[in-house]
Design a protein around this motif. Structure first.
Motif, short mmCIF file in Angstrom:
data_model
loop_
_atom_site.label_atom_id
_atom_site.label_comp_id
_atom_site.label_asym_id
_atom_site.label_seq_id
_atom_site.Cartn_x
_atom_site.Cartn_y
_atom_site.Cartn_z
N GLU A 11 54.78 -4.76 -7.66
CA GLU A 11 55.19 -3.48 -7.99
C GLU A 11 54.65 -2.21 -7.37
O GLU A 11 55.53 -1.18 -7.06
CB GLU A 11 54.91 -3.28 -9.56
CG GLU A 11 55.71 -4.06 -10.44
CD GLU A 11 55.82 -3.73 -11.92
OE1 GLU A 11 54.80 -3.00 -12.27
OE2 GLU A 11 56.84 -3.66 -12.58
N PRO A 12 53.41 -2.19 -6.82
CA PRO A 12 52.99 -1.16 -6.04
C PRO A 12 53.62 -1.04 -4.60
O PRO A 12 54.02 -0.06 -4.23
CB PRO A 12 51.38 -1.66 -5.77
CG PRO A 12 51.08 -2.10 -7.11
CD PRO A 12 52.25 -3.13 -7.33
N CYS A 13 53.86 -2.36 -4.12
CA CYS A 13 54.65 -2.18 -2.87
C CYS A 13 56.03 -1.76 -2.88
O CYS A 13 56.68 -1.02 -2.12
CB CYS A 13 54.62 -3.79 -2.11
SG CYS A 13 53.07 -4.23 -1.56
N MET A 14 56.80 -2.47 -4.08
CA MET A 14 58.14 -1.95 -4.41
C MET A 14 58.11 -0.28 -4.35
O MET A 14 59.25 0.49 -3.90
CB MET A 14 58.73 -2.48 -5.48
CG MET A 14 59.96 -2.16 -6.32
SD MET A 14 60.26 -2.78 -7.76
CE MET A 14 59.24 -1.71 -8.88
N LYS A 15 57.30 0.28 -5.38
CA LYS A 15 57.35 1.77 -5.57
C LYS A 15 57.00 2.55 -4.47
O LYS A 15 57.03 3.60 -4.25
CB LYS A 15 56.33 2.11 -6.77
CG LYS A 15 56.95 1.32 -8.08
CD LYS A 15 55.95 1.62 -9.25
CE LYS A 15 56.84 0.98 -10.52
NZ LYS A 15 55.91 1.14 -11.74
N GLU A 16 56.10 1.94 -3.43
CA GLU A 16 55.92 2.58 -2.22
C GLU A 16 57.02 2.99 -1.29
O GLU A 16 57.27 4.16 -0.71
CB GLU A 16 55.07 1.79 -1.45
CG GLU A 16 54.31 2.47 -0.14
CD GLU A 16 53.27 1.73 0.68
OE1 GLU A 16 52.99 1.88 1.78
OE2 GLU A 16 52.63 1.06 -0.02
N ILE A 17 57.98 1.96 -1.42
CA ILE A 17 59.11 2.21 -0.90
C ILE A 17 60.49 2.79 -1.57
O ILE A 17 61.00 3.67 -0.98
CB ILE A 17 59.63 0.77 -0.18
CG1 ILE A 17 58.77 -0.04 0.80
CG2 ILE A 17 60.89 0.87 0.88
CD1 ILE A 17 58.16 0.81 2.03
N TYR A 18 60.56 2.16 -2.56
CA TYR A 18 61.66 2.71 -3.56
C TYR A 18 60.76 3.53 -4.58
O TYR A 18 60.65 3.38 -5.85
CB TYR A 18 62.27 1.66 -4.24
CG TYR A 18 63.03 0.78 -3.40
CD1 TYR A 18 64.18 1.13 -2.96
CD2 TYR A 18 62.50 -0.49 -2.85
CE1 TYR A 18 65.12 0.24 -1.92
CE2 TYR A 18 62.96 -1.26 -1.89
CZ TYR A 18 64.32 -0.69 -1.37
OH TYR A 18 65.16 -1.60 -0.65
N THR A 19 60.68 4.84 -4.06
CA THR A 19 59.94 5.76 -4.86
C THR A 19 60.53 6.35 -6.21
O THR A 19 59.79 7.00 -6.96
CB THR A 19 59.54 7.05 -4.14
OG1 THR A 19 60.70 7.74 -3.49
CG2 THR A 19 58.75 6.68 -2.83
N THR A 20 61.80 6.28 -6.35
CA THR A 20 62.53 6.68 -7.50
C THR A 20 63.02 5.48 -8.49
O THR A 20 63.57 6.00 -9.36
CB THR A 20 63.72 7.74 -6.97
OG1 THR A 20 64.62 6.90 -6.27
CG2 THR A 20 63.43 9.04 -6.28
N THR A 21 62.67 4.38 -8.11
CA THR A 21 63.12 3.40 -9.01
C THR A 21 62.59 3.33 -10.20
O THR A 21 61.37 3.68 -10.56
CB THR A 21 62.82 2.06 -8.15
OG1 THR A 21 63.41 0.71 -8.86
CG2 THR A 21 61.31 1.49 -8.25
N ASP A 22 63.45 2.94 -11.28
CA ASP A 22 62.74 2.93 -12.74
C ASP A 22 62.60 1.32 -13.10
O ASP A 22 62.24 1.21 -14.33
CB ASP A 22 63.77 3.46 -13.60
CG ASP A 22 64.97 2.73 -13.53
OD1 ASP A 22 65.42 1.95 -12.73
OD2 ASP A 22 66.03 3.22 -14.17
N LEU A 23 62.43 0.39 -12.07
CA LEU A 23 62.59 -0.70 -12.49
C LEU A 23 61.15 -1.28 -12.86
O LEU A 23 60.29 -0.90 -12.09
CB LEU A 23 63.47 -1.91 -11.31
CG LEU A 23 63.13 -3.39 -11.42
CD1 LEU A 23 64.11 -3.87 -12.36
CD2 LEU A 23 63.26 -3.99 -10.16
N SER A 24 61.09 -2.05 -13.67
CA SER A 24 59.63 -2.70 -14.19
C SER A 24 59.98 -4.13 -14.16
O SER A 24 60.90 -4.68 -14.97
CB SER A 24 59.16 -2.52 -15.47
OG SER A 24 57.87 -2.77 -15.92
N ILE A 25 59.07 -4.81 -13.29
CA ILE A 25 59.38 -6.32 -12.87
C ILE A 25 58.84 -7.09 -14.22
O ILE A 25 57.61 -7.07 -14.50
CB ILE A 25 58.85 -6.78 -11.74
CG1 ILE A 25 59.40 -6.07 -10.65
CG2 ILE A 25 58.99 -8.27 -11.53
CD1 ILE A 25 59.05 -6.30 -9.15
N LYS A 26 59.55 -7.70 -14.92
CA LYS A 26 59.19 -8.69 -16.06
C LYS A 26 59.54 -10.05 -15.60
O LYS A 26 60.47 -10.44 -15.04
CB LYS A 26 59.87 -8.15 -17.43
CG LYS A 26 59.51 -6.95 -17.87
CD LYS A 26 59.85 -6.42 -19.21
CE LYS A 26 59.48 -5.09 -19.67
NZ LYS A 26 59.63 -4.71 -21.03
#
Length: 232
Positions: free
Chosen positions: A126-141
């Motif tokens: 999740e931190p890597c994802m949000k570093e690239i996709y700064t506006t994503t609302d996805l929470s990985i479950k």
């Protein structure tokens, strides 16, 4: 030979032939098991299934590249963690991975893999994802289901295009546990819980697990957890 005749002959042979069973000391590959009615028994094997939750919705709403990256990150972490705990990966199925643990401390190793995957999603993916996709609302479950039983590997398919199927309750229950709530990422059966070391049941005087009754399976006792275990 016509296709109908070929199918009739082969199916008849399957039902008429006796079975040959050998006991395995390692998790077999397809080439280790004969094509006839032959099976390899793994005694009290532990089956681990990990599955992304909400992936269909993700694919429908997100760009395919983003979904592919989530799949790759999740499956890469799961596979590396499984191997680090000496598990054998037996199948990838879309956003799912199956593994088998045998040998010493097999219940502990499978559960540690589940708890470490939980940690990896929160602290790496999740931190890597949000570093690239700064506006994503996805929470990985995700969910991990784990069960233990005698398991038999049977080779299916046709020559040049075959694989193993795993016959035993653990393969079915571990997969079905993935249908339960991802609010508790790790789900295990009583057989697995009973096989755990005490340090994987209690941490700092707190229970790692919450007991449940699996109503869809005749109130079968199961356990769930939100705990994680760090990776160094």
């Amino acid at each position: 030979m016509a296709l109908k005749d070929d199918l009739t002959n082969e199916v008849g042979l399957v039902f008429r032939s006796g079975w040959t069973e050998t006991t395995g000391r390692v998790v077999p590959t397809p080439s280790d098991v004969g094509l006839g009615n032959k099976a390899t028994l793994l005694e009290q094997a532990v089956v681990f299934y990990a599955d992304l939750d909400g992936s269909t919705n993700m694919v429908d709403k997100k760009k395919w590249e983003f979904s592919a990256e989530i799949y790759k990150a999740f499956l890469h972490c799961a596979a590396k963690i499984i191997k680090a705990e000496s598990g054998d990966i037996t199948a990838y199925d879309g956003d799912r991975i199956m593994a088998i643990f045998i040998g010493n401390n097999k219940h502990d190793r499978a559960v540690r893999a589940a708890l470490r995957l939980r940690w990896a999603i929160t602290n790496i993916i999740e931190p890597c994802m949000k570093e690239i996709y700064t506006t994503t609302d996805l929470s990985i479950k995700h969910t991990v289901g784990i069960d233990s039983s005698d398991l038999r590997a049977v080779r299916t398919g046709v020559r040049g295009d075959n694989d193993l199927v795993w016959v035993g309750s653990a393969a079915n229950y571990a997969a079905k546990l993935n249908t339960l709530s991802s609010d508790f990422p790790t789900w295990i059966t009583k057989a697995v819980y009973d096989g755990l070391s005490s340090n994987l049941k209690i941490s700092n005087t707190q229970s790692v697990w919450e007991p449940r009754l699996w109503t869809a399976m005749n109130n079968m006792p199961i356990y769930c957890s939100t705990w994680h275990m760090g990776i160094s």
